[in-house]
Design an enzyme around this catalytic site. Structure first.
Site, mmCIF file in Angstrom:
data_model
loop_
_atom_site.group_PDB
_atom_site.id
_atom_site.type_symbol
_atom_site.label_atom_id
_atom_site.label_comp_id
_atom_site.label_asym_id
_atom_site.label_seq_id
_atom_site.Cartn_x
_atom_site.Cartn_y
_atom_site.Cartn_z
ATOM 1 N N ASP A 1 4.044 -0.848 11.448
ATOM 2 C CA ASP A 1 3.446 0.415 10.880
ATOM 3 C C ASP A 1 2.789 1.048 12.215
ATOM 4 O O ASP A 1 2.009 0.374 12.822
ATOM 5 C CB ASP A 1 2.458 0.352 9.836
ATOM 6 C CG ASP A 1 2.000 1.552 9.249
ATOM 7 O OD1 ASP A 1 2.713 2.068 8.203
ATOM 8 O OD2 ASP A 1 1.098 2.331 9.671
ATOM 9 N N ARG B 1 13.735 1.897 13.853
ATOM 10 C CA ARG B 1 14.042 1.101 12.563
ATOM 11 C C ARG B 1 15.472 0.338 13.082
ATOM 12 O O ARG B 1 16.307 0.732 13.672
ATOM 13 C CB ARG B 1 14.221 1.938 11.383
ATOM 14 C CG ARG B 1 15.467 2.823 11.264
ATOM 15 C CD ARG B 1 15.510 3.997 9.938
ATOM 16 N NE ARG B 1 14.147 4.607 10.375
ATOM 17 C CZ ARG B 1 14.242 5.896 10.153
ATOM 18 N NH1 ARG B 1 15.572 6.713 10.121
ATOM 19 N NH2 ARG B 1 13.223 6.641 10.424
ATOM 20 N N ARG C 1 -1.741 12.529 9.963
ATOM 21 C CA ARG C 1 -0.655 13.286 10.087
ATOM 22 C C ARG C 1 -0.663 14.449 9.301
ATOM 23 O O ARG C 1 -0.895 14.367 7.952
ATOM 24 C CB ARG C 1 0.642 12.481 9.815
ATOM 25 C CG ARG C 1 0.543 11.145 10.793
ATOM 26 C CD ARG C 1 2.070 10.819 11.123
ATOM 27 N NE ARG C 1 1.956 9.991 12.374
ATOM 28 C CZ ARG C 1 2.791 8.926 12.640
ATOM 29 N NH1 ARG C 1 3.701 8.648 11.425
ATOM 30 N NH2 ARG C 1 2.737 8.287 13.733
ATOM 31 N N ASP D 1 0.696 -1.388 0.016
ATOM 32 C CA ASP D 1 -0.041 0.082 0.070
ATOM 33 C C ASP D 1 0.780 1.400 -0.121
ATOM 34 O O ASP D 1 0.290 2.346 -0.389
ATOM 35 C CB ASP D 1 -0.968 0.059 1.130
ATOM 36 C CG ASP D 1 -0.273 -0.262 2.375
ATOM 37 O OD1 ASP D 1 0.920 -0.394 2.485
ATOM 38 O OD2 ASP D 1 -0.891 -0.230 3.480
ATOM 39 N N HIS D 2 1.963 1.123 0.431
ATOM 40 C CA HIS D 2 2.958 2.379 0.638
ATOM 41 C C HIS D 2 3.652 2.981 -0.686
ATOM 42 O O HIS D 2 4.215 3.993 -0.567
ATOM 43 C CB HIS D 2 3.967 2.227 1.635
ATOM 44 C CG HIS D 2 3.256 2.524 3.184
ATOM 45 N ND1 HIS D 2 2.303 1.738 3.445
ATOM 46 C CD2 HIS D 2 3.698 3.456 4.277
ATOM 47 C CE1 HIS D 2 1.749 2.236 4.853
ATOM 48 N NE2 HIS D 2 2.705 3.184 5.154
ATOM 49 N N SER E 1 12.704 6.527 15.815
ATOM 50 C CA SER E 1 11.927 5.551 15.272
ATOM 51 C C SER E 1 12.987 4.114 15.648
ATOM 52 O O SER E 1 14.061 4.270 15.763
ATOM 53 C CB SER E 1 11.890 5.715 13.825
ATOM 54 O OG SER E 1 12.505 4.683 13.082
HETATM 55 S S1 SF4 Z 1 -1.571 6.505 8.102
HETATM 56 FE FE1 SF4 Z 1 0.103 5.092 7.083
HETATM 57 S S2 SF4 Z 1 -1.003 3.225 6.582
HETATM 58 FE FE2 SF4 Z 1 -2.680 4.756 6.889
HETATM 59 S S3 SF4 Z 1 -2.939 5.413 4.797
HETATM 60 FE FE3 SF4 Z 1 -1.613 6.942 6.001
HETATM 61 S S4 SF4 Z 1 0.483 6.075 5.353
HETATM 62 FE FE4 SF4 Z 1 -1.085 4.588 4.858
#
Ligand code: SF4
Length: 744
Positions: A150, A635, A438, A85-86, A633
């Site tokens: 995620d 990572r 965000r 999806d990313h 993070s």
């Molecule tokens: S919050 Fe993260 S997982 Fe959800 S749509 Fe946005 S980028 Fe994709």
């Protein structure tokens, strides 16, 4: 699914001798085998858990699965899924964008598909949907525990899970059958009184909570929502609230099992799960005493009256700057925010349920009915193919298209900066409104001057029609094509599709029953993917003659150690991404970044180049750091890169705990100065020995001999936090080497 679950909760209640919150029930029901059912100190105790599931998105899954391949297992230990999806850039429309992404990232998708097929992992193809929406529709279940690579894994709290975002190394451990460690969280209770109505949506609950708690207020906490307002809300609405809990820094958020969850489970083809949950429902919510006297059981309590809650817009540049819609005009003028709205964007994993889309469409259809026009550009990112197919069948996508909206692919797109927005490179100051979570600078379109405001999908739709940030749909009118004043009716919609969900091809690939003959596809010439080789075991002697690679000054986060941005495309190729090793760290001796002395030649060069020169000469190195080294993070690249390039030890004043553990897992010695002032004794030309490794044991400091270039030497002490098992990791050259040995 619930075998032994009620018994474990009953035992915990008896052992702790008190009523339990929902969060405590789920945590105690998932204690790792052998972990005692005792009272853990909230915010202090580290506890091992056994999660039920793992979910990974395509960007982070690459390194998690490359590492998992090292574990020597033929199948994952717990049910796991990968979601593509990313990596899909939103530009033209769903079909064109999806095809372009497949052309560009095919090798990554092929790798993920083949590795999933081999190791028993469910694979969701590009276009199938966004990880958290797909998980909610298919895998989340009340009372479950899940980890995901995620931060918005927390979305599954909407179906009563404790679901937590982690780094790839943690996912790898759980898939390999190891416990997962979590600091026992503090608990925040949010009591929702009253009922949502009119323009106010679940999104406004979390926008309000973000305003109260700020982006840091949830750190180290799990937020538990309850009350009549929670029960009256849809399951997907609960998902929206939990999803955006990541924006207050919360470990996760959750809700007790109720009728809305039962309805959602049944509507998404899981009547069997609903029946199982019904049978133990008293264990899937807090004990009655807790919700009767919440102040006694939560570390912090917030009460919100939903009947009085106003729709909010949060932003710009931070999700906790909460402004009720009635105050936006004043705020925009006072702050000189551009009031013309260029774009309205709805969708994302946060707000793309059937209910969200149906409520947004109830506003969109008023464009035609009332003789209006869209004043802003308007886009939609459906969260899953199931939702997309169903809303297309029900005519909603048609309504959006008729007013001029663009339907992007079922993917993250603009929510993660994967938006090729025309003109963004001009970096003009402008305003957008979206229903994502965000809104930091550059997050949507890469333009640092885009002011992004977060709101519910129905409010975003109204703003796209008005094109004006100062518009208040609750009170204001718009002028239609006849010059008349018209008012938008308040939104209405359906919690679930009246005709049921439908989908032709959900985009799912089940793994092979026996993956032993499946070949994992990685082109040896690829610059984005590289199979890992096991790291070498410790040679069994003290480490002598290490050169100082860098003495990092001040803050050194995992971003300084392994930068993000353009480097992310190499996250599946350890050697290539290692070219960013420590390039953000400040060299103590010259105050420059990415400029250190090569002791073999006396020349200054970049950190990665210098480290590669040491590696080529077979000379080990040490990194020295300041306080809280490796914060940020989780990572794993920040620990894997130095290991790959030959750094043997990291000696610092103090560590961020997750990074310290990551270093240990990768076989790098993570040490702290016994006396913090000894940091000042490290000189640029030092050659360093680490002694005491042959009798390396818990609680016993190691000796560090510093040989200065003037011929003098001194010995300092270094502490460590290794337990017996972690010492074995070090000796074996990394935790995965041990797991592989065990499976062999
Ligand atoms: S919050 Fe993260 S997982 Fe959800 S749509 Fe946005 S980028 Fe994709």
């Amino acid at each position: 699914m619930y075998a032994g679950f009620p018994e474990r909760i009953t035992a915990a209640r008896k052992s702790l001798n008190k009523p339990l919150t929902l969060t405590e029930k789920i945590l105690y029901a998932h204690l790792w085998q052998g972990q005692p059912t005792s009272a853990y100190e909230r915010g202090k105790s580290y506890v091992d858990f056994a999660p039920d599931r793992v979910a990974m998105q395509d960007a982070t899954a690459q390194m998690a699965l490359l590492q998992f391949m090292q574990a020597g297992r033929d199948k994952v230990a717990v049910p796991s899924t990968v979601h593509c999806d990313h990596l899909i850039m939103a530009k033209d429309n769903a079909a064109t964008d999806l095809q372009r992404a497949i052309n560009e990232s095919n090798e990554v998708f092929n790798f993920l598909s083949s590795v999933s097929n081999k190791y028993g992992i469910g694979f969701w193809r590009p276009g199938a949907g966004i990880i958290h929406q797909v998980v909610l529709e298919n895998y989340a279940f009340p009372g479950g525990m899940m980890i995901g690579t995620d931060s918005h894994t927390v979305n599954a709290g909407g179906l009563g899970m404790v679901a937590i975002g982690v780094g790839g190394a943690d996912a790898c451990d759980v898939m390999a059958g190891l416990p997962w460690e979590l600091k026992f969280p503090k608990l925040i209770g949010v009591k929702l009184n009253g009922k949502l109505s009119g323009w106010t949506a679940p999104k406004d609950v979390i926008l309000k909570v973000a305003g109260i708690l700020t982006v840091k207020g949830g750190t180290g906490c799990i937020v538990e929502y309850f009350g009549e307002g929670a029960e009256a809300m849809s399951c997907t609405g609960k998902g929206t609230i939990c999803n955006m809990g990541a924006e207050i820094g919360a470990t996760t958020s959750t809700f007790g099992y109720d009728e809305s969850m039962s309805r959602y489970l049944k509507a998404t083809g899981r009547a069997d799960v609903a029946a199982m949950a019904d049978a133990i429902k008293e264990h899937l919510t807090a004990d009655a005493e807790v919700y009767a006297n919440p102040e006694k059981y939560f570390d912090q309590l917030i009460e919100i009256n939903l009947s009085e809650l106003e729709p909010h817009l949060n932003g710009p540049f931070t999700p906790d700057l909460a402004t009720p819609v009635s105050k936006m005009k004043e705020a925009a003028l006072a702050n000189n925010w551009p009031t013309r709205i260029e774009y309205g964007l709805i969708g994302s994993c946060t707000n793309s349920s059937y209910e969200d889309i149906s409520r947004a469409v109830s506003i969109a259809k008023q464009v035609k009915e009332k003789g209006l026009k869209l004043k802003s550009e308007f886009t939609i990112n459906p969260g899953s193919e199931q939702v997309r197919y169903t809303v297309e069948r029900d005519g909603y996508l048609d309504t959006f298209s008729q007013i001029g909206a663009t339907i992007f692919a079922n993917a993250c797109g603009p929510c993660i900066g994967m938006w090729d927005r025309v003109g963004a490179e001009r970096q003009e100051r402008n305003t957008i409104v979206h229903s994502f979570n965000r809104n930091f600078a550059k997050r949507a379109d890469g333009n640092p001057n885009t002011l992004a405001f977060v709101a519910s999908p129905e409010l975003v739709t109204a703003f796209a029609i008005a094109g004006d940030l100062t518009f208040n749909p609750l009170t204001d009118t718009l002028i239609n094509d006849k010059g008349e004043k018209v008012k938008l009716d308040e939104p209405s919609g359906y919690e679930l599709p009246p005709k049921g969900f439908d989908v032709k091809d959900p985009g799912y690939q089940a793994p092979a029953a026996d993956g032993s003959q499946v070949k994992v596809i990685v082109d040896p010439k690829s610059n984005r993917l590289q199979l890992l080789d096991p790291f070498a075991a410790w040679e069994g002697i003290d480490l002598k003659g290490l050169k100082l690679l860098i003495k990092a000054k001040g803050k050194c986060t995992t971003d300084h150690i392994s930068m993000a941005g353009p480097w992310l495309k190499f996250r599946g190729h350890l050697d290539n991404i290692s070219n960013n090793l420590l390039i953000g760290a400040v060299n103590f001796f010259n105050d420059k970044t990415d400029n250190v002395k090569n002791q073999l030649t006396g020349e200054y060069g970049t950190v990665p180049k210098t480290q590669r020169a040491y590696k080529a000469a077979n000379v080990g190195t040490i990194v020295v750091g300041d306080e809280n080294y490796g914060e940020g993070s989780s990572r794993e690249h920040a620990a894997m890169e130095p290991r790959h390039l030959g750094v043997r030890a990291v000696l610092v004043k103090s560590f961020a705990r997750i990074h310290e553990t990551n270093l240990k897992k990768q076989g790098i010695l993570g040490l702290t100065f016994a006396n913090k002032e000894d940091y000042d004794k490290i000189q640029e030309d030092d050659t360093i020995d680490i002694n005491g490794l042959i009798s390396f044991s818990p609680g016993v400091p190691l000796q560090i001999a510093l040989h200065h270039s003037d011929g003098s030497s001194e010995v300092i002490l270094a502490n460590h936090s290794y337990n017996e098992q972690q010492i074995e990791w070090f000796k074996a050259g990394g935790a995965l080497n041990i797991i592989r040995r065990e499976f062999a």
